[in-house]
Design a protein around this motif. Structure first.
Motif, PDB file in Angstrom:
ATOM      1  N   GLU A 149       0.853  -1.193   0.000  1.00 54.65           N
ATOM      2  CA  GLU A 149       0.000   0.000   0.000  1.00 54.65           C
ATOM      3  C   GLU A 149       0.880   1.231   0.000  1.00 54.65           C
ATOM      4  OE1 GLU A 149      -3.817   2.167   0.622  1.00 54.65           O
ATOM      5  OE2 GLU A 149      -3.054   0.437  -0.454  1.00 54.65           O
ATOM      6  N   TYR A 150       0.462   2.244  -0.752  1.00 52.77           N
ATOM      7  CA  TYR A 150       1.238   3.490  -0.824  1.00 52.77           C
ATOM      8  C   TYR A 150       0.262   4.655  -0.979  1.00 52.77           C
ATOM      9  CZ  TYR A 150       5.027   6.678  -2.208  1.00 52.77           C
ATOM     10  OH  TYR A 150       5.940   7.709  -2.271  1.00 52.77           O
ATOM     11  N   GLN A 151       0.246   5.544   0.030  1.00 51.25           N
ATOM     12  CA  GLN A 151      -0.625   6.728  -0.028  1.00 51.25           C
ATOM     13  C   GLN A 151       0.259   7.970   0.032  1.00 51.25           C
ATOM     14  OE1 GLN A 151      -3.997   6.764   2.701  1.00 51.25           O
ATOM     15  NE2 GLN A 151      -3.941   4.518   2.857  1.00 51.25           N
ATOM     16  N   SER A 152       0.256   8.743  -1.055  1.00 51.97           N
ATOM     17  CA  SER A 152       1.077   9.949  -1.100  1.00 51.97           C
ATOM     18  C   SER A 152       0.432  11.075  -0.299  1.00 51.97           C
ATOM     19  CB  SER A 152       1.286  10.386  -2.549  1.00 51.97           C
ATOM     20  OG  SER A 152       0.042  10.636  -3.169  1.00 51.97           O
ATOM     21  N   GLN A 153       1.256  12.057   0.044  1.00 51.22           N
ATOM     22  CA  GLN A 153       0.768  13.183   0.844  1.00 51.22           C
ATOM     23  C   GLN A 153       1.529  14.461   0.469  1.00 51.22           C
ATOM     24  OE1 GLN A 153       0.346  12.879   5.252  1.00 51.22           O
ATOM     25  NE2 GLN A 153       1.900  14.480   5.331  1.00 51.22           N
ATOM     26  N   GLY A 154       0.818  15.556   0.343  1.00 49.78           N
ATOM     27  CA  GLY A 154       1.450  16.873   0.202  1.00 49.78           C
ATOM     28  C   GLY A 154       2.375  16.979  -0.981  1.00 49.78           C
ATOM     29  N   VAL A 155       3.559  17.535  -0.727  1.00 52.36           N
ATOM     30  CA  VAL A 155       4.511  17.851  -1.797  1.00 52.36           C
ATOM     31  C   VAL A 155       5.503  16.697  -2.015  1.00 52.36           C
ATOM     32  CG1 VAL A 155       4.360  20.347  -1.593  1.00 52.36           C
ATOM     33  CG2 VAL A 155       5.884  19.092  -0.063  1.00 52.36           C
ATOM     34  N   GLY A 156       4.994  15.542  -2.363  1.00 51.01           N
ATOM     35  CA  GLY A 156       5.862  14.419  -2.666  1.00 51.01           C
ATOM     36  C   GLY A 156       6.164  13.511  -1.498  1.00 51.01           C
TER      37      GLY A 156
END
Length: 358
Positions: A149-156
């Motif tokens: 699982e991979y959840q990105s956030q904000g500026v990278g």
């Protein structure tokens, strides 16, 4: 501590003989079971034989010392005895470490879960740094990684990432990484040059075998949805991503890395089993009278274990008060020195506990 080593050597020889038995060789499952036990005993038996050889050498040299009157020979024998006694002391210490009760999970694959903590976008960027660090370390150890699982956030940055590390002894190496990791640095988004403190949490869970945890299918709610990539873009036009909720505990596991819904479900179930096993282990540890906090490998994800200080270029592990002044090298995955120190500290504490009980 060494009273039963003669019996261990006898058992080792029996296993060695069994492995050459045609009946065993024709049964792969039986052979693998015997071979596993044989390899577990091998380092103990080899060290035991070193100890016996060293003791025998010391005894023989002392007998010769009592019989000779030649000054040169006397000095030579004394030197040999002194050298062999040092070897014997080293072998005995190494044997004590080998006889420390083994963590049954040490050889297992692991799930590494990284989550951004306090600090907004900067916490997400730091979580991304840890994600990269553990992947590079896994590569250096010739372990394989598998994304869950991979959840990105904000500026990278990363909000949450879960991946599996596969390799013999993966848990024995990474189990000390569970806890709160703290970073002190000037964020890229900070125009005033002020140092910010942010955190990310790491949890390391051994992969649970099917026999470790029994899950009732009626306790599960399974939802499917469309997966998205690291940047949030859609990577699939079908509902292949899977979210599993374990209703009795409220645990939620998601997996979207595979294009196949069935494969994502299988991966998510593996993570769920490992999290449920962790809950069972926490319950068991609470029932143990010894203070678990005296050990370095508590696995407590709420405990602040390490600080990464960029202005000073240092990493400090607060559990063992060890500081390394090679921050970038460390973040590039060269964390073996710290891991070895944690293992050594843990072994020392366990040896002290054994000494107290004897």
């Amino acid at each position: 501590m060494f009273d039963n080593l003669a019996n261990t050597e006898k058992k080792f020889l029996e296993l060695e003989k069994s492995m050459a038995n045609p009946e065993v060789l024709s049964d792969m499952q039986k052979f693998q079971k015997i071979n596993k036990e044989y390899n577990e005993l091998k380092p103990v038996v080899e060290k035991y034989r070193q100890i016996k050889s060293s003791e025998s050498t010391i005894s023989e040299n002392k007998e010769l010392l009592n019989e000779t009157k030649d000054d040169e020979m006397i000095q030579m024998l004394k030197d040999q005895i002194s050298e062999e006694e040092k070897n014997l002391e080293k072998y005995n210490q190494e044997m004590k470490i080998l006889l420390i009760p083994k963590d049954p999970n040490d050889q297992k694959n692991v799930f590494v879960e990284i989550r951004a903590g306090a600090g907004g976008d900067e916490a997400g960027l730091f979580a991304g740094d840890l994600y990269r660090m553990y992947h590079m370390y896994a590569d250096s150890q010739h372990f394989k990684t598998e994304e869950i699982e991979y959840q990105s956030q904000g500026v990278g940055g990363i909000k949450e990432a879960v991946f599996m590390v596969k390799g013999n002894g993966a848990y024995s190496k990474l189990k000390y990484e569970s806890g709160v990791h703290r970073v002190q640095r000037v964020p890229e988004t900070e125009s005033g040059g002020r140092i910010h403190t942010s955190t990310a949490t790491v949890a390391v869970l051994p992969e649970a075998d099917d026999v470790d945890i029994d899950i009732d299918p009626n306790d599960l709610r399974i939802d499917v949805y469309r997966s998205s990539g690291h940047g949030g873009q859609s990577v699939n036009t079908t509902d292949s991503a899977v979210r599993i909720t374990h209703k009795p505990t409220g645990l939620v596991v998601s997996c979207q890395d595979e294009k196949s819904q069935l494969k994502n479900k299988d991966k998510a179930m593996k993570v769920l089993r490992s999290r449920l096993l962790e809950l069972e282990e926490e319950k068991r540890q609470k029932e143990i009278s010894d203070d678990r906090k005296s050990q370095v490998g508590t696995g407590d994800r709420s405990e602040r274990i390490r600080t990464y200080n960029f202005p000073q270029g240092r990493i400090t592990d607060h559990r063992i008060s060890k500081t390394i002044y090679q921050l970038q090298d460390f973040l590039d995955g060269n964390i073996e020195e710290m891991i070895d120190s944690l293992i050594s500290y843990d072994q020392t504490k366990k040896l002290e506990k054994i000494g107290e009980n004897n």
